[in-house]
Design a protein around this motif. Sequence first.
Motif, short mmCIF file in Angstrom:
data_model
loop_
_atom_site.label_atom_id
_atom_site.label_comp_id
_atom_site.label_asym_id
_atom_site.label_seq_id
_atom_site.Cartn_x
_atom_site.Cartn_y
_atom_site.Cartn_z
N ARG A 56 0.85 -1.20 0.00
CA ARG A 56 0.00 0.00 0.00
C ARG A 56 0.88 1.24 0.00
NH1 ARG A 56 -2.72 -1.41 4.94
NH2 ARG A 56 -2.30 0.76 5.39
N PRO A 57 0.46 2.29 -0.69
CA PRO A 57 1.26 3.53 -0.69
C PRO A 57 1.33 4.15 0.69
CG PRO A 57 -0.87 3.90 -1.73
CD PRO A 57 -0.77 2.42 -1.47
N PHE A 58 2.40 4.87 0.94
CA PHE A 58 2.65 5.60 2.19
C PHE A 58 2.80 4.69 3.41
CE2 PHE A 58 0.26 8.42 -0.65
CZ PHE A 58 1.19 9.45 -0.81
N THR A 59 3.09 3.40 3.21
CA THR A 59 3.26 2.49 4.34
C THR A 59 4.72 2.17 4.62
OG1 THR A 59 2.98 0.54 2.92
CG2 THR A 59 1.00 1.40 4.03
N SER A 60 5.62 2.45 3.70
CA SER A 60 7.03 2.12 3.90
C SER A 60 7.77 3.24 4.61
CB SER A 60 7.72 1.86 2.55
OG SER A 60 9.11 1.73 2.75
N PRO A 61 8.50 2.91 5.68
CA PRO A 61 9.33 3.93 6.33
C PRO A 61 10.43 4.45 5.41
CG PRO A 61 9.63 1.77 7.37
CD PRO A 61 8.56 1.62 6.34
N GLY A 92 3.84 7.93 -2.82
CA GLY A 92 3.65 7.05 -1.68
C GLY A 92 4.62 5.89 -1.64
N TRP A 93 5.48 5.78 -2.63
CA TRP A 93 6.51 4.74 -2.68
C TRP A 93 7.87 5.40 -2.85
CZ3 TRP A 93 1.91 3.99 -5.47
CH2 TRP A 93 1.12 2.91 -5.05
N PRO A 94 8.93 4.77 -2.33
CA PRO A 94 10.27 5.30 -2.58
C PRO A 94 10.50 5.42 -4.09
CG PRO A 94 10.34 3.55 -0.94
CD PRO A 94 8.95 3.56 -1.51
N SER A 95 11.02 6.58 -4.50
CA SER A 95 11.23 6.84 -5.93
C SER A 95 12.65 7.30 -6.19
CB SER A 95 10.25 7.90 -6.41
OG SER A 95 8.92 7.46 -6.27
N PHE A 96 13.19 6.85 -7.30
CA PHE A 96 14.57 7.15 -7.69
C PHE A 96 14.57 7.57 -9.15
CE2 PHE A 96 14.37 3.92 -4.46
CZ PHE A 96 15.31 4.31 -3.52
N ASP A 97 15.53 8.43 -9.54
CA ASP A 97 15.58 8.84 -10.94
C ASP A 97 16.50 7.95 -11.78
OD1 ASP A 97 18.12 9.75 -10.27
OD2 ASP A 97 17.77 11.81 -10.88
N ARG A 98 17.20 7.03 -11.13
CA ARG A 98 18.03 6.07 -11.88
C ARG A 98 18.38 4.90 -10.97
NH1 ARG A 98 22.53 10.50 -12.52
NH2 ARG A 98 20.63 11.66 -12.20
N GLU A 99 18.73 3.79 -11.59
CA GLU A 99 19.11 2.57 -10.88
C GLU A 99 20.63 2.43 -10.95
OE1 GLU A 99 19.17 1.25 -15.16
OE2 GLU A 99 18.07 2.73 -13.98
N ILE A 100 21.17 1.50 -10.19
CA ILE A 100 22.57 1.13 -10.33
C ILE A 100 22.64 0.20 -11.53
CG2 ILE A 100 24.54 -0.06 -9.29
CD1 ILE A 100 23.54 0.95 -6.56
N LYS A 101 23.27 0.67 -12.59
CA LYS A 101 23.30 -0.06 -13.87
C LYS A 101 23.78 -1.51 -13.69
CE LYS A 101 22.16 3.39 -16.60
NZ LYS A 101 20.79 3.52 -16.94
N GLY A 102 23.07 -2.41 -14.34
CA GLY A 102 23.41 -3.82 -14.32
C GLY A 102 22.80 -4.60 -13.17
N ASN A 103 22.32 -3.90 -12.14
CA ASN A 103 21.76 -4.60 -10.97
C ASN A 103 20.24 -4.66 -10.98
OD1 ASN A 103 24.39 -4.83 -10.21
ND2 ASN A 103 24.25 -3.50 -8.44
#
Length: 157
Positions: A56-61, A92-103
């Motif tokens: 559910r959104p907004f549930t993760s610390p 409501g979820w952790p968001s990132f603008d990029r990932e660690i490439k290859g992982n």
Amino acid sequence: MKKLIIFCFAITLFSCNSSAQKTEQKTFEVSKTDAEWKAQLSEMAYYVLREAGTERPFTSPLNKNYKKGVYVCEACDTPLFKSEHKFDSGSGWPSFDREIKGNVAFGSDNKLGYSRDEEHCATCGGHLGHVFNDGPRDTTGKRHCINGVALKFIPKE
């Protein structure tokens, strides 16, 4: 007429056996049985990582975590995202603008009746979330919308 019906039946029979309908089972560097995953992960982490569920959104610390460090896969500890690439998307979820490439690996998810770009851990295959093209325009334009329960935060020392 009888030959036409037999011909149509034969075409239908062979077209139903096309390779497009076969799903390829990918093997990952870290592979465990369902029982092993269930013993290792919480019920919610198992649901998200192994059954492609969504918390559910907004549930993760981790959604409002702004400490320096790295986010790793809850199932196998593979580094997936860096804290400097995290932003508050308001989703409501952790968001990132990029990932660690290859992982992080990508696939298609059509469960809702339309196609979304799914993300999963490239090491264990655990479902992480989805990536969208509505992220920060001043960086990558991507929003990696990730289930917090699929992540473990390792603070920078």
